[in-house]
Each structure stands twice: as structure tokens, then as C-alpha cells.
Scaffold this motif. Structure first.
Motif, PDB file in Angstrom:
ATOM      1  N   GLY A 109      42.421   9.718  17.079  1.00 16.19           N
ATOM      2  CA  GLY A 109      43.342  10.925  16.495  1.00 16.19           C
ATOM      3  C   GLY A 109      42.683  12.182  16.930  1.00 16.19           C
ATOM      4  N   ALA A 110      42.359  13.368  16.108  1.00 13.03           N
ATOM      5  CA  ALA A 110      42.311  14.580  16.732  1.00 13.03           C
ATOM      6  C   ALA A 110      40.647  14.532  16.701  1.00 13.03           C
ATOM      7  N   GLU A 111      40.344  15.381  17.691  1.00 10.27           N
ATOM      8  CA  GLU A 111      38.764  15.853  18.073  1.00 10.27           C
ATOM      9  C   GLU A 111      38.427  16.942  17.133  1.00 10.27           C
TER      10      GLU A 111
ATOM     11  N   HIS B 154      40.920   6.284  21.396  1.00  7.52           N
ATOM     12  CA  HIS B 154      42.102   6.612  20.402  1.00  7.52           C
ATOM     13  C   HIS B 154      41.507   6.871  18.937  1.00  7.52           C
TER      14      HIS B 154
END
Length: 336
Positions: free
Chosen positions: A21-23, A19
Motif C-alpha cells: 500500500g501507501a508509503e 506491495h
């Protein structure tokens, strides 16, 4: 998960790493167990970044404590092979810290940054209730360079030589002898030698000297878990076996006596400033010489081979479940 110190690998892999955040495509290296830093790809350049808590111990002297705090953060960038260039500092300070003490701390931090060619780019400084020494905030270091310069701590290769600087337990020896010397029941000469170990914590310049001296394949700062913990992280990350000759390991004055007095194994105790380096065998002598020219003890202490795990004198050693220095610190503090 251990009660004190860093979360263990299992918790990290099951809770933290899934986890994030954004990739984003610009994240060349995200959080990885046993790796001291992350890397962003910014227009084809490597932006190395590392974050650590800031610890200020008044008994060290505020200016000195500030210098050491900064070096510990920047060392996690320096072991990447790319020199630290910038730092962001957030200080959440106890209400009892005076303006004069804060000024001395900042002189130490900013002065050391200037000496290393590092700029402070942003930060936050405030006092808050509920804050106690020694953990008083956090800082993030940055370094900008080429991807060709970048070296990861999990890059060891079979056939590499293992070089260790300073040796195990210097950090815990310096701190315990300075903060709790009156409770250790050791001769004054032993304590005086042990207190000098605080100077061994600074590692940024040592790391730069190592990279300039030879072809380094991996480098790690032996922080929590000490030499044994750090070597196990390097071996597991690279999928190799590391063999260590105990007699070859440098051991600084005062380490054995102080660690015995607090019942801590120096090989498994936090050892900031101790660099674990794998290097092309032909360059190992030059790396040792570069460190020794700076007054830093160093030696070739082992080899990297096919296989897995860390072996000291042929016996496999596992990483500690928790760094023993935290419990020892709490015990000594409780005796006050």
C-alpha cells in the motif's frame, strides 16, 4: 509455497513485502519475515501492533479456548518489550455456536484481557454459513510505549546468551492429547501430563518477566516451525550464528511421548508459549530465575556467535518447509 500454514519466506519476499500500500513516514517497522509485530511512530511514541487468526476449539472448553486465543495474539506484542494495552477482535462464527457458548468464549477473552490490563477497543461479532471451527476470525493487539523499550526478534548480537522457556512442542502436545487422546494409544498418566501443556501456551506474563529481569536483545515466540524455525528466523534476521546444546533444552512432561505417537519432531512443531530469548550473558541467570519464579521451566541453552545459521550440537539445522503439526492434525481428524 507450503499447502498448509504460513506462506514461506520466498513467497512473502516476492509477493507480499513489495506491495504494502501507501508509503507513510509514520511506519517505523512494516511487515518483516520472522518479526512478530509492526511499529508506528505516533508523536514520538512507539505503537506496536500484531495481528493473528483467532482459533476456538470447543473441546478445550469455550472459556478456556477464548483465554488462550487472546493470549496468543497479545504475545506477539509482548515479545517487543512493550506491554500489550489494547485489542480489536473480529469473530466470524459457525452457525451452530450457541449464545451460551459464545458468552463463555467472550468471558474467557474479556476476562483474560482484564487480568492483563488490556482494553477491547473495537470488533465485530457475527455468525456466517461456511465457517467451521477452529478458525473463527482474527484479532489485532496493540501496545504503546517508548522506542527505547522496543526490542526486535532480529536483534541478537554475537556474545549473547540464548535462553529458552518451556521448551519445544508444548503447544502441539497439549492440543493433540486433549483433542485426540483416544487415538494416541498412550497410558492415561502420560495423556494427563500432556494435557497440562495447554497451560504452557500463555506467554504474555512470561515475556514481561523476561524484560524486567535483564538486558534482552531479541525475543521470539516459537510458533509455526517451532524452536528450529524460530531460531533460524532470529539468526537470519540478525545475520548471526546460534549454537544450541540439545541436552540443555527444557522438555516438558508428555512432549516426547505424544510427538512420537503422531510422528512429529517437537523441535519443528508449533510451540506457542515457548520464548526464544537472547540476552546479555551476565543477565541470563536472572532471566531464567524470573521465569522459574513464575513456574515456567527455562534454561540457558546456547550462545550467539559470528557467522550464520543455527547449529544444534555442532550440526546445522534448517527450518522445516512446513510445520509438521498441520499434517498430523489433519490425519488425526480424519480417523474420527
Amino acid at each position: 509455497m507450503s499447502e498448509l500454514g504460513k506462506v514461506d519466506r520466498s513467497f512473502f519476499e516476492s509477493v507480499i513485502r513489495p506491495h504494502l500500500g501507501a508509503e507513510r513516514e509514520d511506519v517505523a517497522l512494516g511487515p518483516t519475515h520472522g518479526v512478530d509485530f509492526g511499529v508506528l511512530d505516533v508523536g514520538g511514541r512507539a505503537l506496536v501492533t500484531a495481528t493473528d487468526p483467532v482459533s476456538i476449539l470447543p473441546d478445550l472448553g469455550f472459556e478456556r479456548a477464548g483465554r488462550l486465543a487472546v493470549d496468543i495474539v497479545l504475545a506477539d506484542v509482548a515479545v517487543s518489550g512493550i506491554a500489550p494495552t489494547h485489542i480489536a477482535v473480529s469473530l466470524s462464527l459457525p452457525p451452530e455456536m450457541t449464545d451460551e457458548e459464545l458468552a463463555a468464549t467472550w468471558r474467557g477473552m474479556a476476562g483474560h484481557c482484564e487480568d492483563l490490563g488490556v482494553s477491547v477497543v473495537t470488533g465485530h461479532t457475527a455468525r456466517y454459513s461456511g465457517i467451521d471451527y477452529s478458525w473463527v476470525g482474527g484479532a489485532t493487539g496493540f501496545g504503546v510505549g517508548s522506542f527505547e523499550e522496543l526490542v526486535r526478534p532480529d536483534g541478537a548480537r554475537p556474545g549473547d546468551a540464548l535462553v529458552v522457556s518451556t521448551g519445544p512442542g508444548a503447544e502441539v502436545t497439549g492440543l493433540f492429547s486433549t483433542l485426540f487422546g483416544d487415538r494416541l494409544e498412550l497410558p492415561g498418566s502420560t495423556l494427563a501430563a500432556a494435557r497440562e501443556r495447554l497451560e504452557d501456551i500463555e506467554a504474555v506474563r512470561d515475556a514481561r518477566a523476561v524484560f524486567e529481569a535483564g538486558e534482552v536483545t531479541a525475543m521470539h515466540d516459537a510458533t509455526e516451525g517451532g524452536v528450529v524455525g524460530g531460531l533460524n528466523e532470529m539468526a537470519a534476521g540478525a545475520g548471526v550464528r546460534i549454537d544450541v546444546d540439545r541436552a540443555a533444552m527444557p522438555l516438558a512432561d508428555g512432549v516426547e511421548a505424544v510427538c512420537a505417537a503422531v510422528d512429529v519432531d517437537p523441535w519443528r512443531a508449533t510451540s506457542c508459549g515457548t520464548l526464544l530469548v537472547t540476552v546479555e550473558p551476565d543477565d541470563a541467570g536472572a532471566v531464567v530465575a524470573a521465569l522459574e519464579s513464575r513456574g515456567t521451566p527455562a534454561a540457558v541453552v546456547g550462545r550467539v556467535a559470528e557467522g550464520e545459521g543455527v547449529y544444534v550440537d555442532g550440526e546445522r539445522v534448517e527450518p522445516p518447509e512446513a510445520d509438521p503439526s498441520w499434517a498430523a492434525f489433519a490425519d488425526l481428524a480424519a480417523r474420527e
